[in-house]
Scaffold this active site. Structure first.
Site, PDB file in Angstrom:
ATOM      1  N   SER A   9       0.841  -1.212   0.000  1.00 34.75           N
ATOM      2  CA  SER A   9       0.000   0.000   0.000  1.00 34.75           C
ATOM      3  C   SER A   9       0.865   1.247   0.000  1.00 34.75           C
ATOM      4  O   SER A   9       0.512   2.264  -0.614  1.00 34.75           O
ATOM      5  CB  SER A   9      -0.925   0.002   1.220  1.00 34.75           C
ATOM      6  OG  SER A   9      -1.718  -1.150   1.209  1.00 34.75           O
ATOM      7  N   GLU A  22      -5.406  -4.152  -2.426  1.00 40.60           N
ATOM      8  CA  GLU A  22      -6.117  -5.333  -1.902  1.00 40.60           C
ATOM      9  C   GLU A  22      -6.731  -6.116  -3.077  1.00 40.60           C
ATOM     10  O   GLU A  22      -7.856  -6.627  -2.993  1.00 40.60           O
ATOM     11  CB  GLU A  22      -7.192  -4.946  -0.878  1.00 40.60           C
ATOM     12  CG  GLU A  22      -6.708  -4.064   0.272  1.00 40.60           C
ATOM     13  CD  GLU A  22      -5.743  -4.746   1.240  1.00 40.60           C
ATOM     14  OE1 GLU A  22      -5.500  -5.962   1.104  1.00 40.60           O
ATOM     15  OE2 GLU A  22      -5.208  -4.043   2.117  1.00 40.60           O
TER      16      GLU A  22
END
Ligand SMILES: Nc1ncnc2c1ncn2[C@@H]1O[C@H](COP(=O)(O)OP(=O)(O)O)[C@@H](O)[C@H]1O
Ligand SMILES: Cc1cn([C@H]2C[C@H](O)[C@@H](COP(=O)(O)O)O2)c(=O)[nH]c1=O
Length: 216
Positions: A16, A87
């Site tokens: 991320s 994700e």
């Protein structure tokens, strides 16, 4: 040539953070992306890193047509230069096909970030399809580490501090979570196979397969 790139690794290896850096660097040059995520720990419509950075994102909900969404944004006059998908392991297989179509038909780069395998060391559907379709698969350079010092390649799930190998594939959670709840720990394959988390190792628990000797 635009590409579908899958940045994959274990939990907590910086995926991320890298996604946010890519967004930052592109936005510094005036480029605008569509940022998708799914089931981020920070909540719906958020892309968050453990380093504390967070940005708004579009929740790629189950059943959502990601290609149609991007076409819709462009049709209403929004500028779209690239896509980020965090994700990505949680995407349905057909949503990954839609991302490939964005690359091929809309000529946009798509950068997908996700964990490869679940707590049982089985591919997530989204990751499987990304491996099948991506132009490139990139392993992150800042590797997560197992408690033994080896590179972590697998994700373990713990419940009440004990490693489990059965349960729902998707349970949103974090590493270093409270021991009483569902938590995760990254391990090397050897210790994932032996179900030896750091807590088990410190408790001196030996797995039965440490010495592969057949019983007499
Ligand atoms: N306090 C900290 N100081 C420095 N780096 C940190 C700190 N906390 C987390 N990190 C870095 O952030 C990484 C996790 O980043 P994140 O983007 O949230 O991972 P992922 O998305 O792969 O789960 C860790 O592997 C570590 O390198
Ligand atoms: C191994 C595993 C993980 N998850 C969940 C736990 C987290 O919410 C995300 C991974 O996020 P990260 O930013 O890469 O740390 O996936 C899951 O649902 N099932 C699993 O088996």
């Amino acid at each position: 040539m635009p590409e579908l790139v899958f940045f994959s690794g274990t939990m907590d290896c910086g995926k991320s953070t890298l996604a946010l850096q890519r967004i930052h660097n592109r936005s510094a040059r005036g480029l605008q992306g569509v940022i998708f995520t799914r089931d981020d720990r920070a909540g719906e419509g958020k892309l968050s890193s453990r380093l504390g950075l967070v940005t708004d994102a579009v929740e790629a909900a189950p059943g959502m047509d990601l290609y149609a969404y991007v076409v819709g944004r462009m049709t209403q006059g929004d500028r779209v230069d690239y896509l980020i998908v965090d994700e990505a392991q949680f995407l349905a297989s057909e949503q990954v096909d839609q991302l490939a179509r964005v690359v091929d038909d809309l000529n946009l780069d798509v950068f997908a970030f996700g964990i490869t395998t679940d707590f049982r060391a089985r591919l997530f559907p989204g990751s499987q399809r990304l491996i099948e379709l991506a132009d490139r698969i990139e392993a992150l350079q800042v590797e997560a580490m197992c408690w033994c010092g080896a590179r972590a390649t697998h994700n373990a799930r713990t419940v009440g501090g004990e490693m489990v190998v059965e349960g729902e594939q998707v349970v949103v959670g974090d590493v270093n979570g409270p021991a009483a709840e569902v938590g995760y720990e990254v391990l090397c394959r050897r210790h994932h196979r032996r179900r030896m988390t750091s807590a088990a190792a410190h408790a001196g628990i030996l797995s039965p397969d440490v010495l592969p000797v057949a019983p007499a």
